[in-house]
Design an enzyme around this catalytic site. Structure first.
Site, PDB file in Angstrom:
ATOM      1  N   ASP A   1      32.396 -25.420   5.058  1.00  0.00           N
ATOM      2  CA  ASP A   1      33.276 -24.388   5.615  1.00  0.00           C
ATOM      3  C   ASP A   1      34.699 -24.753   5.201  1.00  0.00           C
ATOM      4  OD1 ASP A   1      34.881 -22.731   7.085  1.00  0.00           O
ATOM      5  OD2 ASP A   1      34.003 -23.235   9.036  1.00  0.00           O
TER       6      ASP A   1
ATOM      7  N   TYR B   1      44.168  -9.386   5.497  1.00  0.00           N
ATOM      8  CA  TYR B   1      43.675  -9.674   4.141  1.00  0.00           C
ATOM      9  C   TYR B   1      44.817  -9.644   3.131  1.00  0.00           C
ATOM     10  CZ  TYR B   1      40.642  -9.579   0.038  1.00  0.00           C
ATOM     11  OH  TYR B   1      40.034  -9.874  -1.143  1.00  0.00           O
TER      12      TYR B   1
END
Ligand SMILES: NC(=O)c1ccc[n+]([C@@H]2O[C@H](COP(=O)([O-])OP(=O)(O)OC[C@H]3O[C@@H](n4cnc5c(N)ncnc54)[C@H](O)[C@@H]3O)[C@@H](O)[C@H]2O)c1
Length: 263
Positions: free
Chosen positions: A68, A168
């Site tokens: 991760d 984003y």
């Protein structure tokens, strides 16, 4: 140097994050085909295992590890371990990323409706994750005075983008400048840092939305080339940026976007 040797990665050691799908998978396949020992990492252990097993019969130099990128300690440990095993790390693709979310073109994507938990999650993966990966790689590349770092950003980080969410576009704009900043710091150490800034590619991001026929139709008007790209169309640039052929390139952010950013 002969043309084939400009693009030869035999004996090189490469790490790819977010390698179980889409662009990361395309990067890994490219590196393996060019002869590099390639460590594919992803937080989706099952998808990663499926892809590593699929590639193993053709490319014995493939390896897989769950990672991760939001976990800085885990990224450091993985890069340290890889370097110890392989002797060096030559190239890193900081690619893992998530969800464009909804753009302000719909009410749910407008300022007053920003979900702060989603904001934090996107920044944590798309920006902090890039920092963790770049930093871990640089630590090993600097003393060797050799290395390549390639970050997947987005054309949504080069300009405003009505179809993508605030988190984003902000994460990708910041990642673009992180690339420039790291390129300047690392240039005296011969560590080259560049970004690939894709336009719309048909991958699994956003639930695979860009694979749908309606997306293809919408992109006909948004993208000069009139279509969404396939993941394989990123391979040429990935090979260039990882190979001796790009030895004089650093701090660049290169769109692969069907002409969208030229508008
Ligand atoms: N597909 C596009 O249109 C497009 C456009 C511009 C930029 N990008 C960027 O390209 C990169 C790759 O996206 P993609 O389109 O291939 O999507 P994808 O969803 O097909 O692949 C992304 C991979 O990253 C992994 N991942 C997600 N979070 C992670 C984490 N925290 N740690 C490790 N792995 C994680 C996922 O499990 C997945 O396998 C992303 O950074 C994305 O923002 C994609």
């Amino acid at each position: 140097m002969s043309i084939p040797s400009l693009f030869d990665l035999t004996g090189r050691s490469v790490l790819v994050t977010g390698a179980a799908s889409g662009l990361g998978l395309a990067y890994a396949e490219t590196m393996l085909e060019a002869g590099a020992r390639t460590l594919m990492t992803d937080m989706d252990a099952q998808a990663l295992d499926t892809e590593v097993q699929r590639l193993k019969s053709r490319y014995p130099l493939v390896e897989g590890a769950t990672l991760d990128v939001a976990d800085a300690t885990a990224v450091d440990a993985l890069v340290d371990g890889m370097t110890a095993r392989h002797g060096a790390i030559d190239c890193v693709f900081a690619n893992a990323g998530i969800s464009a979310g909804r753009g302000f073109i719909v009410e749910a994507g407008q300022l007053e409706n920003i979900d702060l938990a989603h904001w934090d999650k996107v920044l944590r993966i798309n920006l902090d994750g890039v920092l963790h990966t770049v930093r871990a790689a640089a630590r090993h590349m600097k003393p060797r005075r050799e290395g390549r770092i390639v970050v997947t950003t987005s054309i949504a980080g080069l300009r405003s983008e009505s179809l993508s969410g605030y988190a984003y576009v902000t994460s990708k704009a910041a990642a673009n400048n992180l690339v420039r900043q790291a390129a300047m710091e690392l240039a005296p150490h011969n560590v080259l840092v560049n970004a690939i800034a894709p336009g719309p590619f048909a991958t699994n991001i956003n639930g695979g939305r860009l694979r749908l026929p309606e997306s293809a139709e919408r992109m006909r008007t948004h993208i000069p080339l009139g279509r969404v790209a396939q993941a394989d169309e990123i391979k040429g640039l990935a090979l260039l940026l990882a190979s001796p052929a790009s030895s004089y390139m650093t701090g660049t952010i290169i769109p692969v976007d069907g002409g969208a950013s030229a508008r």
